[in-house]
Structure formats: C-alpha cells, structure tokens
Design a protein around this motif. Structure first.
Motif, PDB file in Angstrom:
ATOM      1  N   ILE A   1      -9.827  -0.203  -9.119  1.00 40.24           N
ATOM      2  CA  ILE A   1     -10.533   1.030  -8.106  1.00 40.24           C
ATOM      3  C   ILE A   1      -9.424   2.270  -8.316  1.00 40.24           C
ATOM      4  O   ILE A   1      -8.152   2.120  -8.110  1.00 40.24           O
TER       5      ILE A   1
ATOM      6  N   LEU B   1      -7.926   2.667   1.788  1.00 38.19           N
ATOM      7  CA  LEU B   1      -8.958   3.252   1.019  1.00 38.19           C
ATOM      8  C   LEU B   1     -10.399   3.870   1.552  1.00 38.19           C
ATOM      9  O   LEU B   1     -11.269   3.903   0.857  1.00 38.19           O
TER      10      LEU B   1
ATOM     11  N   THR C   1       0.736  -1.345   0.068  1.00 45.23           N
ATOM     12  CA  THR C   1      -0.054   0.115  -0.018  1.00 45.23           C
ATOM     13  C   THR C   1       0.754   1.174   0.047  1.00 45.23           C
ATOM     14  O   THR C   1       0.332   2.575  -0.128  1.00 45.23           O
TER      15      THR C   1
ATOM     16  N   THR D   1      -7.599   5.395  -7.152  1.00 40.54           N
ATOM     17  CA  THR D   1      -7.452   5.736  -5.567  1.00 40.54           C
ATOM     18  C   THR D   1      -7.401   7.258  -5.292  1.00 40.54           C
ATOM     19  O   THR D   1      -7.535   7.720  -4.028  1.00 40.54           O
TER      20      THR D   1
ATOM     21  N   ARG E   1      -4.125   3.103  -8.761  1.00 40.22           N
ATOM     22  CA  ARG E   1      -4.936   2.287  -8.823  1.00 40.22           C
ATOM     23  C   ARG E   1      -4.729   0.888  -8.021  1.00 40.22           C
ATOM     24  O   ARG E   1      -3.860   0.635  -7.665  1.00 40.22           O
ATOM     25  N   VAL E   2      -6.011   0.635  -7.546  1.00 39.68           N
ATOM     26  CA  VAL E   2      -5.881  -0.851  -6.575  1.00 39.68           C
ATOM     27  C   VAL E   2      -6.638  -1.592  -7.678  1.00 39.68           C
ATOM     28  O   VAL E   2      -7.901  -1.567  -7.944  1.00 39.68           O
TER      29      VAL E   2
ATOM     30  N   ALA F   1     -13.267   1.142   0.904  1.00 43.14           N
ATOM     31  CA  ALA F   1     -13.756   0.851  -0.400  1.00 43.14           C
ATOM     32  C   ALA F   1     -13.829  -0.623  -0.981  1.00 43.14           C
ATOM     33  O   ALA F   1     -14.852  -1.085  -1.523  1.00 43.14           O
TER      34      ALA F   1
ATOM     35  N   ALA G   1      -4.994  -2.441   1.967  1.00 41.36           N
ATOM     36  CA  ALA G   1      -5.494  -1.617   0.832  1.00 41.36           C
ATOM     37  C   ALA G   1      -7.032  -1.021   1.130  1.00 41.36           C
ATOM     38  O   ALA G   1      -7.119  -0.039   1.013  1.00 41.36           O
ATOM     39  N   ASP G   2      -7.902  -1.920   1.727  1.00 42.83           N
ATOM     40  CA  ASP G   2      -9.014  -1.650   2.168  1.00 42.83           C
ATOM     41  C   ASP G   2      -9.110  -0.479   2.908  1.00 42.83           C
ATOM     42  O   ASP G   2      -9.789   0.405   2.936  1.00 42.83           O
TER      43      ASP G   2
ATOM     44  N   ARG H   1      -5.339   8.883  -2.435  1.00 43.52           N
ATOM     45  CA  ARG H   1      -5.420   8.279  -1.180  1.00 43.52           C
ATOM     46  C   ARG H   1      -4.252   7.304  -0.479  1.00 43.52           C
ATOM     47  O   ARG H   1      -3.916   7.335   0.665  1.00 43.52           O
TER      48      ARG H   1
END
Ligand code: BES
Ligand code: MN
Ligand code: ZN
Length: 503
Positions: free
Chosen positions: A63, A40, A11, A65, A73-74, A43, A36-37, A68
C-alpha cells in the motif's frame, strides 16, 4: 544486507517501506498492523473487508501511503493460520517480502518480528527466523557475470522495530544468531555454486584454513603422501584418475576441552567433480556434479558457525576431497582397495566413489576417538528417486542420535526422513574377492550405499544423511533460490547446540 534492531513505533519510522503482517481470518488487525491501519485511515481493514487481503500464507500487499505516515509504503504480509505458525513460516515470509521489495527497487525497509505476538513464537527464535529468511532469501550468486546488474538493485538495510523496549536484547541476540546461521549456509551455497574448475580440493582446503585462523579452530590438512601413510586407499583410489591433488581436511572446535569424549564428528563427501570415473556418467548426468562436494561444504561451513556460537561440546569437521575423473591413471572396475580401516573393497563401479572417500573419513574419525558421527553426502541418485527434493534421507545405527538430528532439522526447516537398515540389505554388497563391494545392484541403492558406510562406522553411534536430492534446487521457494541450497548446514549447527545442551 545489514540487519539491526530498533525500539519504537513502526508507524513513525521513516523508511521506503514498513512491513507488518496479518494472520488468516483476522478481520480487525491489532498491534503494529492495527496501528498502521489507523494511521492510513482504515486502508488495511477496508482491503480485508473487500477480500483483497486475507492473510493467506504467501500473500503480499503493498500500500502506497502518499505521505500519511513517514514511510512511503506499508507492506502487509500474510502469515496463514496463527495456530500453525512456525519459525519456518517466519523465514519464508521474510524471504518473500524482501525479494518483492528488492524487485520494486526498494533499498531500505523496516519490519516487525513476525510471530512473536499471537503467533506464539519465542521472541529470540522469531528474530532469528527473520534474519535467516531475509539473508537467505536475498542470496544471489552472480560473480561470474561480467555485468553485475544486481549490484545496484538490492535491499541493503532491514531494521527490525519493536515497540516493547524490554524485548530488544532478545531480538538483538536472535538477529545475531540468524546472521551466523545464514552466513554459514550462504558460505556453503557459494562453495557449491562455484564452478568445478575453481572449487577444487585445494580451494576447499584454503577456505578451511581461512576459517581455522579466523575462528581459532585446530586444523590438519593431509595431502596424498600423508594419506598414503595412513593407508587411506579408499579416498586415494578415487583420486588416482585426477591431476588435482586430493585433500583430507580436519577442523576441530574445542568447546569442552575437559571432556574429550563429549564430541561430535561431522563428515562430508567432497567430490569437487564427479564424472563417474571410468564408469563414466552421461553428459546430462555429469553436468550438475560440481555439487558433489555439498557435504564437505556443509560440514566446513557449519563448524565455522559453531566456533562463533561456542556450544559446550567438542566438534570435528572432516571433509574428504577429491575429483572423480577418468584417465590412464584412474582406478578401474574390478580394482581392490585397502581402506584405512583395514577392510578391503572391490570397486565394481567407479561412479560409487563417495562411499569410498567416506570409508576413510569414518575410519579416521573413529581412530580420533569421535563418539558420535554424522556424515553428509550427495551419495545416491536413488535417494532423488525415493524422496525428491523435499527431504533428506537418513540412515542410522543409533535411534537416539537420529532423533536429535531429525529434531535439529525440524527446527531449521530442513526435513529429514529415515530409511530402513535391515541386515538383509547387506548381502547385496557381498564381494567374491574382497571384504565388501562398493555397489549393491539396482534395488534399494540408497540403503545399500548406507550399509556400505555402516561397515566403517561399526559400533560408533552414526547417522548418514543422503542429500543428493536436496543439495540443489531448480526453483525459487521460500528462502531457497535456484542453485545450491546450503542444506543441511543450519541443521548441523543446531545439532551441535542441542547436543551441548543435553550435556
Ligand atoms: N554423486 C553421485 C550421486 C548423485 C546423483 C548426486 C544425482 C546428486 C544427484 C554418486 O557418486 C553416484 O554416482 N552414485 C551412483 C551409485 C551407483 C553407481 C551405485 C548412482 O546413484 O547412480
Ligand atoms: Mn559417482
Ligand atoms: Zn558422487
């Protein structure tokens, strides 16, 4: 694409995309996905709660980002059920994600190693799968397009990020193995995808000679006068109709020089164009027949990789290469050939040429003292009818060797299915004028072809792999793309390693 391993928290990695994953049924993601969640603001878990992310195999969610975290992107890759996760699943998911990022114009990405946590895979195997899947999935063959649009649209760097620094060495070794396996399969794909006016027997011989000098392999490349001397009437009978000189290629890797009998022979059918000869194919059937050297491509590519991995085993790759052309000098239906083994063959159909070429490869290998034979050939249309493009057809006179071949294939995601070798099938190859006939009629065509080869493997442990259905594919699936598959190059490499480990 360059692949490297780095230690750290994914992350915190600055990259256009970071790739995490989710097993099916997981509602509160842990590990890197959980991190990562949290970064975010929930998310990913919100999307899970909404049902948009379910962790199904093949599901890819991107997703953005918006600043953030350092990555733009994730990517959340669905892995399917944790209980049934395999290296093959890791290859496929990595391939699909890499292709998706490429089409989004992303050039760099970072990923975790899929399956090395709750997936239960060995870390090194999982890392190997990520490298293989990524490289094979991004493969393209575009060298004959005058405008190479792909050149500036490719994922050219993948960093594999691992939180636990103690696992980094295993990851690095897995990635390196994956690169060697994938590059060999891609060399085979390139050779098969090359048009037949380029990938001639001479060109295959040049590639073999290049591998020999690069990896210190012993090499012998016979031309037709030398084949004549050895009495290779089978291969020479096929070559008669062509103006391209045939080549009989022998590459040897000595991984156990003190035990010469600890060996493996890999034999490949190398028909660089199969028109059928005088028993001419239709235009439609002929069009894809540049791929009739896929067996040769696999064995030559595999031994290059084997020489890099250095298993304790002696391996010889033999490729019997020629075109099969119709002409005034071509062999004719009814001709009788004397093969290197001394056995005579009546040529009922000049389109059953692969088995003629391989009969001399088998005899040569046996005379060399090879103790275990595996031949690979796009041998019969009948195997396409029987098994489609889902698995390779296998035939043997030795169950133990076949078990090793099937297990190696399973580990590589290359499926192999055995067909029977009952004695009764031999009768169909009986000739009125020679020891054996090169065709066995309309019924059980793949088996009678295998029974023909069995005349030449005799009592040496032998496996025949008919790859006519699996050498090429017309759809994109997992890490396979349209065109040559490179099958079964990785299986052959793995087989050499497995046999070496068995001692
Ligand atoms: N190279 C072909 C087999 C083949 C067919 C490979 C389809 C890939 C896709 C082989 O040389 C051949 O022509 N076999 C004949 C044998 C027959 C004449 C006994 C066939 O399968 O029709
Ligand atoms: Mn043919
Ligand atoms: Zn053929």
């Amino acid at each position: 694409m360059e692949i490297k391993a780095i230690a750290g928290d994914i992350t915190q990695v600055e990259s256009p995309a970071i790739i995490v994953n989710l097993f099916e049924g997981v509602e509160a993601p842990g590990g890197a996905t959980g991190a990562a969640d949290r970064a975010l603001g929930g998310a990913i878990s919100n999307l899970i709660a909404d049902g948009e992310i379910r962790g199904k195999k093949g599901e890819i969610t991107i997703i953005h980002t918006l600043g953030r975290i350092p990555a733009a992107r994730v990517v959340v890759a669905g892995l399917g059920k944790a209980e049934s996760f395999t290296p093959e699943a890791a290859r496929r998911v990595t391939a699909a994600v890499c292709r998706r990022l490429r089409s989004a114009g992303v050039r760099r990405a970072a990923t975790i190693v899929h399956g090395a946590g709750i997936g239960g895979l060995d870390v090194r195997d999982a890392a190997q799968a990520v490298a293989e899947g990524g490289l094979l999935g991004l493969y393209t063959f575009r060298r004959y397009f005058s405008k190479n649009e792909d050149a500036d649209r490719t994922l050219d760097e993948l960093s594999v990020v691992e939180q636990d620094a103690s696992r980094l060495a295993d990851i690095e070794s897995g990635l390196e193995r994956g690169r060697i396996f994938a590059e060999a399969a891609m060399l085979a794909r390139n050779m098969v995808n090359e048009p037949p006016n380029h990938m001639t027997p001479t060109h295959i011989a040049d590639i073999a000679a290049g591998l020999a000098s690069e990896h210190a392999l012993e090499s012998t490349i016979l031309d037709s006068p030398q084949m004549e001397e050895l009495g290779m009437g089978g291969l020479l009978g096929v070559a008669k109709g062509s103006v391209e000189p045939p080549k009989f290629i022998v590459l040897t890797y000595k991984g156990d020089p003190d035990n010469p009998d600890n060996n493996l022979g890999l034999l490949g059918k190398g028909i660089t164009m199969d028109t059928g000869g005088i028993s001419l194919k239709t235009s439609a059937a002929m069009f894809s027949m540049k791929s009739d050297m896929s067996g040769a491509a696999a064995v030559v590519s595999a031994i290059g990789a084997i020489a890099q991995l250095k298993p304790r085993l002696n391996v010889t790759a033999i490729a019997a290469c020629t075109e099969n052309m119709p002409s005034g000098s071509a062999q004719k239906p009814g001709d009788v050939l004397r093969t290197m083994s001394g056995k005579t063959v009546e040529v009922e159909n000049t389109d059953a040429e692969g088995r003629l070429a391989l009969s001399d490869a088998l005899a040569y290998a046996r005379q060399m003292g090879i103790t275990r034979l595996v031949d690979v050939a796009t041998l019969t249309g009948a195997i396409v009818t029987a098994l489609g493009d889902v698995c390779i057809g296998a035939f043997t006179n030795n169950d133990e060797l076949l078990d090793s071949v099937i297990a190696a294939g399973e580990a590589c995601g290359e499926r192999i299915w055995e067909l029977p070798m009952y004695e009764e099938y031999k009768e169909q190859n009986r000739s009125q004028v020679a020891d054996v006939k090169n065709t066995g009629g309309a019924r059980a065509g793949s088996i009678t072809a295998a029974q023909f080869l069995a005349e030449f493997s005799e009592d040496t442990p032998w496996v025949h792999l008919d790859i006519a259905g699996t050498a090429m594919t017309d759809r994109e699936s997992g890490y396979q793309v349209r065109g040559a598959t490179g099958v079964p190059t990785r299986t052959l490499i793995r087989l050499a390693e497995d046999l070496a480990a068995q001692g």
